[in-house]
Scaffold this motif. Structure first.
Motif, PDB file in Angstrom:
ATOM      1  N   LEU A 172     -21.806  13.142  44.865  1.00 45.99           N
ATOM      2  CA  LEU A 172     -20.420  12.712  44.655  1.00 45.99           C
ATOM      3  C   LEU A 172     -20.331  11.544  43.684  1.00 45.99           C
ATOM      4  CD1 LEU A 172     -19.104  12.989  48.319  1.00 45.99           C
ATOM      5  CD2 LEU A 172     -18.493  14.443  46.374  1.00 45.99           C
ATOM      6  N   TYR A 173     -21.273  10.601  43.803  1.00 45.56           N
ATOM      7  CA  TYR A 173     -21.323   9.514  42.818  1.00 45.56           C
ATOM      8  C   TYR A 173     -21.606  10.076  41.425  1.00 45.56           C
ATOM      9  CZ  TYR A 173     -21.045   5.258  45.661  1.00 45.56           C
ATOM     10  OH  TYR A 173     -20.607   4.216  46.448  1.00 45.56           O
ATOM     11  N   GLY A 174     -22.555  11.019  41.364  1.00 41.63           N
ATOM     12  CA  GLY A 174     -22.888  11.611  40.074  1.00 41.63           C
ATOM     13  C   GLY A 174     -21.725  12.366  39.469  1.00 41.63           C
ATOM     14  N   ASP A 175     -21.001  13.112  40.289  1.00 43.25           N
ATOM     15  CA  ASP A 175     -19.828  13.840  39.792  1.00 43.25           C
ATOM     16  C   ASP A 175     -18.781  12.882  39.235  1.00 43.25           C
ATOM     17  OD1 ASP A 175     -20.995  16.215  40.504  1.00 43.25           O
ATOM     18  OD2 ASP A 175     -19.862  16.442  42.383  1.00 43.25           O
ATOM     19  N   LEU A 176     -18.573  11.763  39.939  1.00 44.53           N
ATOM     20  CA  LEU A 176     -17.622  10.774  39.447  1.00 44.53           C
ATOM     21  C   LEU A 176     -18.099  10.190  38.120  1.00 44.53           C
ATOM     22  CD1 LEU A 176     -14.989   9.229  40.021  1.00 44.53           C
ATOM     23  CD2 LEU A 176     -16.369   7.497  41.190  1.00 44.53           C
ATOM     24  N   GLY A 177     -19.428   9.938  38.036  1.00 43.82           N
ATOM     25  CA  GLY A 177     -19.980   9.434  36.781  1.00 43.82           C
ATOM     26  C   GLY A 177     -19.764  10.399  35.630  1.00 43.82           C
ATOM     27  N   MET A 178     -19.976  11.688  35.893  1.00 46.09           N
ATOM     28  CA  MET A 178     -19.764  12.689  34.849  1.00 46.09           C
ATOM     29  C   MET A 178     -18.300  12.697  34.385  1.00 46.09           C
ATOM     30  SD  MET A 178     -22.017  15.889  36.330  1.00 46.09           S
ATOM     31  CE  MET A 178     -21.470  16.984  35.008  1.00 46.09           C
TER      32      MET A 178
ATOM     33  N   SER B  15     -17.685   2.496  33.973  1.00 41.84           N
ATOM     34  CA  SER B  15     -17.555   3.155  35.273  1.00 41.84           C
ATOM     35  C   SER B  15     -18.579   4.272  35.426  1.00 41.84           C
ATOM     36  CB  SER B  15     -16.147   3.728  35.425  1.00 41.84           C
ATOM     37  OG  SER B  15     -15.191   2.691  35.486  1.00 41.84           O
ATOM     38  N   ALA B  16     -18.825   5.003  34.343  1.00 42.21           N
ATOM     39  CA  ALA B  16     -19.805   6.083  34.400  1.00 42.21           C
ATOM     40  C   ALA B  16     -21.191   5.543  34.694  1.00 42.21           C
ATOM     41  CB  ALA B  16     -19.811   6.853  33.081  1.00 42.21           C
ATOM     42  N   ALA B  17     -21.576   4.450  34.040  1.00 43.87           N
ATOM     43  CA  ALA B  17     -22.922   3.894  34.219  1.00 43.87           C
ATOM     44  C   ALA B  17     -23.145   3.445  35.656  1.00 43.87           C
ATOM     45  CB  ALA B  17     -23.140   2.729  33.254  1.00 43.87           C
ATOM     46  N   VAL B  18     -22.164   2.763  36.239  1.00 40.01           N
ATOM     47  CA  VAL B  18     -22.309   2.304  37.624  1.00 40.01           C
ATOM     48  C   VAL B  18     -22.416   3.503  38.564  1.00 40.01           C
ATOM     49  CG1 VAL B  18     -21.216   1.032  39.509  1.00 40.01           C
ATOM     50  CG2 VAL B  18     -21.122   0.127  37.171  1.00 40.01           C
ATOM     51  N   SER B  19     -21.611   4.522  38.330  1.00 37.78           N
ATOM     52  CA  SER B  19     -21.659   5.719  39.181  1.00 37.78           C
ATOM     53  C   SER B  19     -23.026   6.393  39.101  1.00 37.78           C
ATOM     54  CB  SER B  19     -20.566   6.705  38.757  1.00 37.78           C
ATOM     55  OG  SER B  19     -19.286   6.129  38.893  1.00 37.78           O
ATOM     56  N   TYR B  20     -23.558   6.522  37.877  1.00 35.62           N
ATOM     57  CA  TYR B  20     -24.875   7.137  37.716  1.00 35.62           C
ATOM     58  C   TYR B  20     -25.964   6.295  38.379  1.00 35.62           C
ATOM     59  CZ  TYR B  20     -23.020  10.362  34.133  1.00 35.62           C
ATOM     60  OH  TYR B  20     -22.331  11.330  33.459  1.00 35.62           O
TER      61      TYR B  20
END
Length: 535
Positions: free
Chosen positions: A80-86, A96-101
């Motif tokens: 879910l974190y990865g999907d948000l990052g994508m 925001s993408a970097a923190v999510s990844y």
């Protein structure tokens, strides 16, 4: 004309995130106490399209609910974190993408995807050390992944570590012997190291596999030039274009599929624009403008694409529309000012360029364009001021360095012009226009105390070798004349006269012939003042 700008995407506006820094403990699993999850910054959703805001909100909500429910599977939370990052990555919201990844990779360090995406994002943002670290960790999970090897090699080349880059490229080619992206990178390294035969071999292989990658013709032409094969060099240099090559990458290709609304058209337009497909880019930006008629950035980008597609009137109309819907768009004012200048309308162009600077005092391109316009209009002191402002923003700009020196020559401040050119040559030792201007001033300064024939000749010959043009040959003649080597000066000047006559440049050939007479007269042979030839 200076390059027109595309309007940027929304800047990130960090504020209180729905996602908090957590170490989670659930009934059936726990995240390690060593794992610290970062708060993911959220963009201001009120300034996004409704469909995009809803898409992001739905993904944020899903993750927030998963955190509250204490999922039984940490891999699902990582996903879910990865999907948000994508999603953030696709919409060009890198922080925001970097923190999510990073959160996804912290929870699931063996999942190749999140480390790879973090490396790709970091590379795109110019964060090379972070990109290297992420790609290296990603290779631990998938050592044979072609895209990771190639991207890591690109990062290592940018970090000036070509030997390490070649190791990864060798590994990539062992598994994928015909991959164009790996051969292209190997060719670039070989060219930079002076191994011209190897460069030709790799770049030729890349072009045979991917003939549409016309950007590779340029380094291939340079490699042939290094081998002394000038016909092949000219052939490939003439074919150079904007289309590059990249490895097959299903993960990167998945990102645009997430886009909705105006953004999808904007990003597709940007991709087409960068590839030189300007009509296709214009169509995409037109779709973006239709998706959001109040989007100044869509209209600005549409105008830029139309200008590059050879439709200046339509482009200017779009820039005016962009200003109407977004009066604070410095890019729209700058682009319109540039086009007005190119159409010989300096008064209106100046107004728009000054407005762009009022809106963004750090706009390098606006300062440079206004400086060039003011110099052409004879407002030399003000032009000099804007060249100085441009250099304060980008001290490595060859155009600004040259423009400042040329303006100082116009002001007859020859000693200061020479000082600025020396500084520019130290900072940019391979820039041909700087080398030529410095040679010309050393050979023919109206202030004879500033002349240095020996150094002028070295620089003039270097400039001519790089570009065999009439002005460059004329400067060589000036340098020989300054040294009192009149026969050689006359020979070089005679060549310029012949070249001008063959090209049908009658007015120029007459001026050059007058100089030739001066060099042929042993009593009057001397270098002529710079003001006769200009910089």
């Amino acid at each position: 004309m200076t390059a027109l700008k595309q309007s940027p995407f929304l800047e990130l506006r960090p504020f209180a995130s729905l996602l908090t820094v957590l170490v989670l403990f659930g009934s059936s699993f726990s995240l390690s106490a060593e794992i610290t999850l970062e708060a993911v910054p959220s963009p201001d959703l009120t300034v996004l399209e409704a469909s995009v805001a809803a898409q992001i909100q739905a993904t944020q909500k899903t993750l927030s609910e998963a955190i509250s429910a204490s999922l039984e599977n940490p891999q699902q939370l990582a996903g879910l974190y990865g999907d948000l990052g994508m999603l953030y990555h696709a919409y060009d919201l890198p922080e925001s993408a970097a923190v999510s990844y990073r959160n996804a990779a912290s929870i699931s360090p063996r999942d190749f995807r999140w480390l790879y995406y973090l490396g790709l994002l970091s590379q795109q943002q110019g964060q090379l050390e972070m990109a290297e670290q992420a790609f290296q960790h990603a290779l631990g999970s998938r050592p044979q992944n072609l895209a990771t090897r190639v991207h890591l090699s690109e990062v290592l080349i940018a970090l000036d570590r070509p030997e390490q880059a070649m190791q990864h490229l060798h590994e990539a080619l062992l598994a994928h012997p015909k991959d164009a992206s790996a051969h292209a990178a190997m060719g670039q390294i070989a060219l930079s190291q002076g191994r011209h035969e190897d460069a030709v071999q790799h770049l030729t292989q890349a072009l045979e596999t991917t003939p549409q990658a016309n950007r590779l013709h340029y380094p291939l032409g340079l490699a042939y030039r290094g081998l002394g094969k000038m016909e092949e060099a000219k052939h490939h240099l003439a074919l150079r274009g904007p289309v590059g090559v990249r490895p097959a990458d299903s993960l990167a290709d998945a990102l645009p599929e997430l886009l909705r609304g105006e953004r999808v058209h904007l990003l597709r337009g940007r991709a087409a624009f960068r590839a030189g497909r300007f009509e296709e880019a214009a169509a995409a930006f037109q779709a973006a403008a239709e998706a959001d008629p109040a989007s100044g950035r869509a209209l600005t980008n549409l105008g830029t694409a139309l200008a590059r597609a050879g439709q200046p009137d339509a482009a200017m109309e779009r820039f005016r529309q962009a200003i109407a819907v977004e009066p604070t768009s410095a890019s729209a004012y700058y682009n319109l000012g540039e086009m007005l200048a190119s159409q010989g309308k300096p008064v209106a162009a100046r107004q728009h360029l000054e407005k762009a600077i009022d809106l963004d005092s750090k706009d390098f391109q606006a300062h440079l364009a206004l400086a060039q316009l003011l110099r052409n209009e004879g407002e030399l002191d003000l032009a000099r001021s804007h060249f100085t402002s441009a250099l304060g923003i980008n001290p490595h700009s060859e155009a600004a360095r040259f423009g400042e020196a040329a303006t100082l020559v116009d002001l007859q401040l020859y000693a200061e012009a020479l000082q600025r050119l020396e500084e520019a040559h130290t900072l940019l030792p391979d820039q041909g226009r700087i080398i030529h201007a410095l040679a010309r001033l050393l050979a023919g300064s109206p202030d004879a105390s500033l002349r240095n024939g020996d150094r002028a000749l070295v620089l003039a010959l270097k400039a001519f070798e790089a570009r065999k043009s009439i002005p460059h040959a004329e400067t060589v003649a000036m340098a020989y004349a300054e040294l009192g080597r009149c026969d050689e000066a006359a020979q070089w000047q005679g060549n310029t006269v012949e070249a001008a006559e063959n090209a049908g440049l009658d007015e120029l050939s007459l001026r050059l012939r007058e100089k030739l007479k001066n060099y042929q007269d042993k009593e009057t042979c001397q270098s002529r003042p710079l003001t006769e030839g200009g910089t």
